[in-house]
Motif scaffolding. Structure first.
Motif, PDB file in Angstrom:
ATOM      1  N   PRO A 241       0.846  -1.203   0.000  1.00  0.00           N
ATOM      2  CA  PRO A 241       0.000   0.000   0.000  1.00  0.00           C
ATOM      3  C   PRO A 241       0.881   1.254   0.000  1.00  0.00           C
ATOM      4  CG  PRO A 241      -0.748  -1.556   1.663  1.00  0.00           C
ATOM      5  CD  PRO A 241       0.559  -2.082   1.159  1.00  0.00           C
ATOM      6  N   PRO A 265      -0.124  -0.389  -8.174  1.00  0.00           N
ATOM      7  CA  PRO A 265      -1.454  -1.013  -8.074  1.00  0.00           C
ATOM      8  C   PRO A 265      -2.285  -0.540  -6.881  1.00  0.00           C
ATOM      9  CG  PRO A 265       0.211  -2.668  -8.615  1.00  0.00           C
ATOM     10  CD  PRO A 265       0.953  -1.400  -8.285  1.00  0.00           C
ATOM     11  N   ASP A 266      -1.699  -0.411  -5.698  1.00  0.00           N
ATOM     12  CA  ASP A 266      -2.434  -0.058  -4.483  1.00  0.00           C
ATOM     13  C   ASP A 266      -1.917   1.288  -4.001  1.00  0.00           C
ATOM     14  OD1 ASP A 266      -3.769   0.123  -2.095  1.00  0.00           O
ATOM     15  OD2 ASP A 266      -2.952  -1.721  -1.216  1.00  0.00           O
ATOM     16  N   ARG A 268      -2.914   5.662  -3.080  1.00  0.00           N
ATOM     17  CA  ARG A 268      -3.816   6.812  -2.977  1.00  0.00           C
ATOM     18  C   ARG A 268      -2.971   8.076  -2.885  1.00  0.00           C
ATOM     19  NH1 ARG A 268      -5.013   4.983   2.497  1.00  0.00           N
ATOM     20  NH2 ARG A 268      -4.339   6.512   4.055  1.00  0.00           N
ATOM     21  N   GLU A 297      -3.004   1.051   8.356  1.00  0.00           N
ATOM     22  CA  GLU A 297      -3.138  -0.027   7.369  1.00  0.00           C
ATOM     23  C   GLU A 297      -1.897  -0.914   7.314  1.00  0.00           C
ATOM     24  OE1 GLU A 297      -3.969   1.587   3.533  1.00  0.00           O
ATOM     25  OE2 GLU A 297      -5.335   3.127   4.318  1.00  0.00           O
TER      26      GLU A 297
END
Length: 299
Positions: A241, A265-266, A268, A297
């Motif tokens: 992440p 891919p992951d 924000r 997370e």
């Protein structure tokens, strides 16, 4: 009440030494956060505020990359000594010697963000998360956007800059003063600059070997060995992440950051509306909350 313990020291790195500081105890309740400062040729000082995360269970590791600050200085090294591979090896050495391989998060700011992305793309098994703050995906992209930002400076400022760059007189007072017009818009918009940021800034110019060799005489005149380097070709391999951070007025413009957002891919992306290149200093409360929310997370 006493705060988290702080330990400092030097780690052997081949013939050299890497200075580090750990805030909190290792191992901690949660993964350690390792802070990679910008530059290249900068120091950890302007990122010291990250140590507050230790009060939330995350040990925080600051270190000065080779060539600057408390780490070994190598003033006579040839230009080809200073490579991204050297600094990736130094990071690996630090992780191994501090016993962090079982679980850690990288926070990379500016050049440190590119370095952290390159490390993450190799998919090291202990990496739990990645924060890429105010970092371009490549220097060619960076240079393209620098031209855009330079064109938006007050009339005459870029003319002064370019005249000195063409004459190789970037060490002049006039160049410095014109350079600061850009820096006060796109690097740190606080007035005055915080002491920890001034400390880092002065370290670069007191010992410019690494910065001048790899980058060049200023943020926007990149003529050093990194001018063609980037991590766009490996960003898709990042498998943890990832939090992207940038400022609305950042020299790392959205165009330089977007490849991370499109390829990882992951991921924000948080844009800080009242910040330039240093949201951790310009909007510290929101910055810390965004970072803490993300770190939940990774635990």
């Amino acid at each position: 009440m006493a705060g988290p313990p702080v330990t400092k020291g030097h780690l052997p790195f081949g013939r050299y030494r890497t200075w580090y500081r750990c805030t909190g105890e290792l191992p901690g309740e949660r993964p350690a956060l390792v802070a990679l400062h910008g530059g290249p040729g900068s120091t950890h000082d302007y990122l010291t505020g990250l140590a507050a995360l230790a009060s939330h269970g995350h040990p925080v590791i600051h270190y000065d990359q080779l060539g600057n600050g408390g780490s070994s200085h190598v003033p006579g090294a040839p230009p080809d000594f200073w490579t991204p591979r050297l600094f990736l090896d130094e990071l690996d050495n630090l992780l191994d010697r501090l016993g962090l391989r079982d679980g850690y998060v990288l926070f990379g700011q500016s050049w440190g963000g590119m370095l952290a992305a390159a490390h993450a793309a190799a998919r090291p098994p202990g990496l739990r998360g990645l924060v890429i703050a105010n970092a371009p995906a490549s220097y060619p992209l960076w240079l393209k956007e620098m031209a855009v930002l330079r064109a938006q400076l007050p009339p005459g400022v870029d003319d002064v800059l370019r005249a000195h760059e063409a004459a190789d007189t970037t060490d002049s007072r006039e160049y410095f003063e014109a350079m600061m017009v850009f820096y006060n818009r796109h690097v740190c918009r606080l007035d005055p600059w915080p002491g920890e940021f001034q400390a880092t800034f002065m370290e670069i110019y007191n010992n410019p070997t690494v910065y001048y060799t790899m980058n060049g005489p200023s943020e926007f005149h990149v003529v050093g060995t990194l001018r063609d380097w980037g991590v766009e070709d490996v960003a898709a391999d990042i498998a943890v992440p990832t939090l992207l951070i940038s400022g609305r007025h950042d020299e790392a413009t959205p165009e330089t950051v977007r490849p991370y957002f499109e390829l990882i891919p992951d991921v924000r992306w948080e844009i800080f509306e009242d910040s330039s290149h240093t949201p951790h200093l310009e909007e510290p409360e929101r910055f810390m909350q965004v970072l803490l929310d993300y770190l939940k997370e990774c635990s």
